[in-house]
Design a protein around this motif. Structure first.
Motif, PDB file in Angstrom:
ATOM      1  N   GLU A 252     -15.117  20.065 -36.656  1.00 41.50           N
ATOM      2  CA  GLU A 252     -15.000  19.896 -38.048  1.00 41.50           C
ATOM      3  C   GLU A 252     -14.222  21.617 -38.963  1.00 41.50           C
ATOM      4  O   GLU A 252     -15.255  22.601 -39.192  1.00 41.50           O
ATOM      5  CB  GLU A 252     -15.366  19.310 -39.243  1.00 41.50           C
ATOM      6  N   SER A 253     -12.986  22.103 -39.193  1.00 39.48           N
ATOM      7  CA  SER A 253     -13.141  23.439 -39.350  1.00 39.48           C
ATOM      8  C   SER A 253     -11.498  23.316 -41.036  1.00 39.48           C
ATOM      9  O   SER A 253     -10.843  22.263 -40.990  1.00 39.48           O
ATOM     10  CB  SER A 253     -12.162  23.816 -38.753  1.00 39.48           C
ATOM     11  N   ARG A 254     -12.444  24.096 -41.675  1.00 44.39           N
ATOM     12  CA  ARG A 254     -11.192  23.911 -43.007  1.00 44.39           C
ATOM     13  C   ARG A 254     -10.057  24.313 -42.673  1.00 44.39           C
ATOM     14  O   ARG A 254      -8.986  23.160 -43.370  1.00 44.39           O
ATOM     15  CB  ARG A 254     -11.792  25.062 -43.984  1.00 44.39           C
TER      16      ARG A 254
ATOM     17  N   ASP B 195      -8.695  21.004 -39.415  1.00 41.40           N
ATOM     18  CA  ASP B 195      -9.237  19.535 -40.311  1.00 41.40           C
ATOM     19  C   ASP B 195      -9.698  19.568 -39.016  1.00 41.40           C
ATOM     20  O   ASP B 195     -11.129  20.037 -38.024  1.00 41.40           O
ATOM     21  CB  ASP B 195      -8.045  18.994 -40.720  1.00 41.40           C
TER      22      ASP B 195
ATOM     23  N   ASP C  52     -16.376  31.312 -40.774  1.00 43.69           N
ATOM     24  CA  ASP C  52     -16.230  30.812 -42.398  1.00 43.69           C
ATOM     25  C   ASP C  52     -15.510  29.519 -42.425  1.00 43.69           C
ATOM     26  O   ASP C  52     -15.884  28.115 -43.092  1.00 43.69           O
ATOM     27  CB  ASP C  52     -15.963  31.527 -43.274  1.00 43.69           C
ATOM     28  N   LEU C  53     -14.550  29.334 -40.988  1.00 40.04           N
ATOM     29  CA  LEU C  53     -14.159  27.938 -40.726  1.00 40.04           C
ATOM     30  C   LEU C  53     -14.683  26.868 -40.526  1.00 40.04           C
ATOM     31  O   LEU C  53     -14.064  25.778 -40.793  1.00 40.04           O
ATOM     32  CB  LEU C  53     -12.781  28.107 -40.094  1.00 40.04           C
TER      33      LEU C  53
ATOM     34  N   HIS D  74     -17.276  24.016 -40.091  1.00 42.45           N
ATOM     35  CA  HIS D  74     -17.482  22.893 -40.750  1.00 42.45           C
ATOM     36  C   HIS D  74     -19.557  22.781 -40.532  1.00 42.45           C
ATOM     37  O   HIS D  74     -20.187  21.794 -40.075  1.00 42.45           O
ATOM     38  CB  HIS D  74     -17.061  22.145 -41.570  1.00 42.45           C
TER      39      HIS D  74
END
Ligand SMILES: NC(=O)c1ccc[n+]([C@@H]2O[C@H](COP(=O)([O-])OP(=O)(O)OC[C@H]3O[C@@H](n4cnc5c(N)ncnc54)[C@H](OP(=O)(O)O)[C@@H]3O)[C@@H](O)[C@H]2O)c1
Length: 429
Positions: A290-292, A295, A152-153, A155
């Motif tokens: 891109e990850s939560r 970044d 879920d991290l 994007h």
């Protein structure tokens, strides 16, 4: 869907006896590297090739044209498949997995087209199947997606995943014509034997299918992905890019939408100076993730060629020697959400004399230009509508994502020179 056993450690013996298929650009590279790396505890016992008469830079006793000699040899516990014939590679890989052997391959077409079956064979017979070299050559991406990024991290990911088209586009940007640039890429060993795999975007779609499996656990046939290659780029498109100071790159993009689904496509894209992919030239590949929490991250490296590709194959061989196998965690978790074409993107649509594209498919038209020899429209359109237009398949029409191509409206107009949030698609309400 049947999945391989999730244990990271298998009962793998430490010593690997390799049956190598193919002694071309990559296969010969692997042979040379293993000769120089005795510490790897892996030895090539037999090499299967197609043509027995070609001179080889290795002892003749190693070679055979009889696949069964490798596939039935009880000493061989690892098959490394590096041939350029996808149908034969399918037979070799599936037979090797069926016999419980471990397999390393760089053949993205074979793997992307048969992933469900290859997963089932690993589960049923216990062999481990690794294919890091199949995506972005030397860039370590599959094991990273598998192990490092939690489902879920992550994007989005977007990048240049095909070295030969990037090489061709780099040469075209310098003024070389398409045919000359393709010939150069072939001579340098970057292009696939069948160039349409590269230039029509099939190779990028195959790689995107593998990225989707390891990033979000989405298994899709590559032909289901929205795809356009570089063969329809027109001189006017290059003129437009030059006028704006942009490059053109073939990119594979996947982005998580607000409804949990993922939008994915392969499309040429204008890249402006502020974007990390702007500096990815020639046979290099680059991927922006891109990850939560982390970044934005940017990975780049050589995506093709003998030693860059061999580096990923050797890394797989090394991983196998300590018992690694892909756990397919995201697939196992079943949280992938599936694919959706219900997202918007900003595109440039170029057309020739006598061709009409029509603005009615666009949600918003940003600009139009028309002269005697053709013109263009730029605007915002959904992926679903783009796919359904009559002109999407028209050989006289080019479709290129704008630099802000996949961006939510409030994030589009940031100042030049700043790295942009390019990868968050706007889901359609
Ligand atoms: N080149 C790259 O930069 C690169 C990058 C990433 C992935 N890959 C992948 O790596 C694989 C190999 O590519 P490559 O560039 O090394 O290919 P290549 O230079 O064209 O060599 C192909 C080799 O496969 C052998 N071969 C073909 N059919 C065979 C068969 N049925 N049985 C046994 N051997 C057979 C050929 O034998 P002969 O020598 O007798 O003709 C040749 O040695 C492909 O899947 C490619 O997509 C390549």
């Amino acid at each position: 869907m049947a999945l391989p056993d999730s244990n990271l450690k298998s009962s793998m013996p430490n010593h690997l006896t390799i049956g190598l298929f193919g002694f071309g650009v990559v296969g010969e590279g692997i042979y040379r590297v293993l000769e120089e790396l005795p510490s790897l505890n892996a030895r090539i016992k037999t090499i299967c090739i197609r043509d027995p008469h070609k001179p080889r830079a290795a002892p003749s006793a190693l070679f055979t044209t009889d696949a069964a000699q490798l596939l039935q040899d009880p000493d061989i516990n690892l098959v490394v498949e590096l041939i350029d014939d996808a149908a034969a590679a399918y037979r070799i890989v599936t037979e090797a997995l069926r016999s419980g052997r471990h397999v390393v391959s760089a053949n993205k077409k074979l793997i992307a087209e048969h992933l469900p079956e290859l997963l089932r064979l690993q589960q049923q017979h216990g062999g481990s199947f690794l294919y890091e070299a199949a995506v972005c050559g030397s860039i370590p991406i599959l094991r990273n997606l598998e192990e490092y990024y939690d489902n879920d991290l992550l994007h989005a990911l977007s990048g240049i995943v095909n070295g030969s088209t990037n090489y061709i586009l780099t040469q075209q940007a310098k003024g070389l014509d398409y045919a000359g640039a393709l010939k150069q890429a072939q001579e340098l060993g970057f292009a696939e034997s069948d160039p349409s795999l590269d230039v029509e975007g099939w190779d990028a779609a195959n790689k995107l299918a593998l990225l989707l499996a390891h990033a979000w656990g989405i298994v899709t046939p590559p032909e289901a992905l929205l795809r356009k290659g570089i063969t329809r780029l027109r001189p006017h498109d290059w003129a437009h890019a030059r006028e704006k100071g942009w490059r053109i790159a073939l990119t594979a993009t996947a982005t998580r939408l607000a409804d949990g689904k993922v939008g994915a496509l392969v499309l040429p894209r204008f890249v402006d100076e502020g974007h990390p992919l702007y500096g990815v030239r020639d046979e290099y590949n680059g991927l922006v993730l891109e990850s939560r929490l982390a970044d934005r991250q940017f990975l780049s490296g050589k995506g093709a060629g003998r030693y860059p590709t061999a580096s990923a194959v050797v890394s797989d061989i090394s991983a196998l020697s300590y018992g690694y196998r892909y756990a397919y965690k995201k697939l196992r978790a079943g949280t992938g959400g599936g694919l959706s074409d219900e997202f918007s993107l900003d595109v440039f649509v170029g057309y020739g004399e006598g061709t009409r594209t029509g603005a009615s498919a666009f949600d918003e038209v940003y600009s139009t230009f028309h002269s005697g020899s053709g013109g263009y429209i730029t605007g915002r359109i959904t992926a679903a509508r783009l796919r359904a237009t009559a002109w999407w398949q028209d050989p006289d029409v080019s479709v290129i994502a704008l630099p802000e191509g996949f961006t939510a409206p409030e994030r589009t107009r940031v100042s030049r020179g700043k790295v942009r949030d390019l990868l968050i698609a706007e889901p359609v309400a």
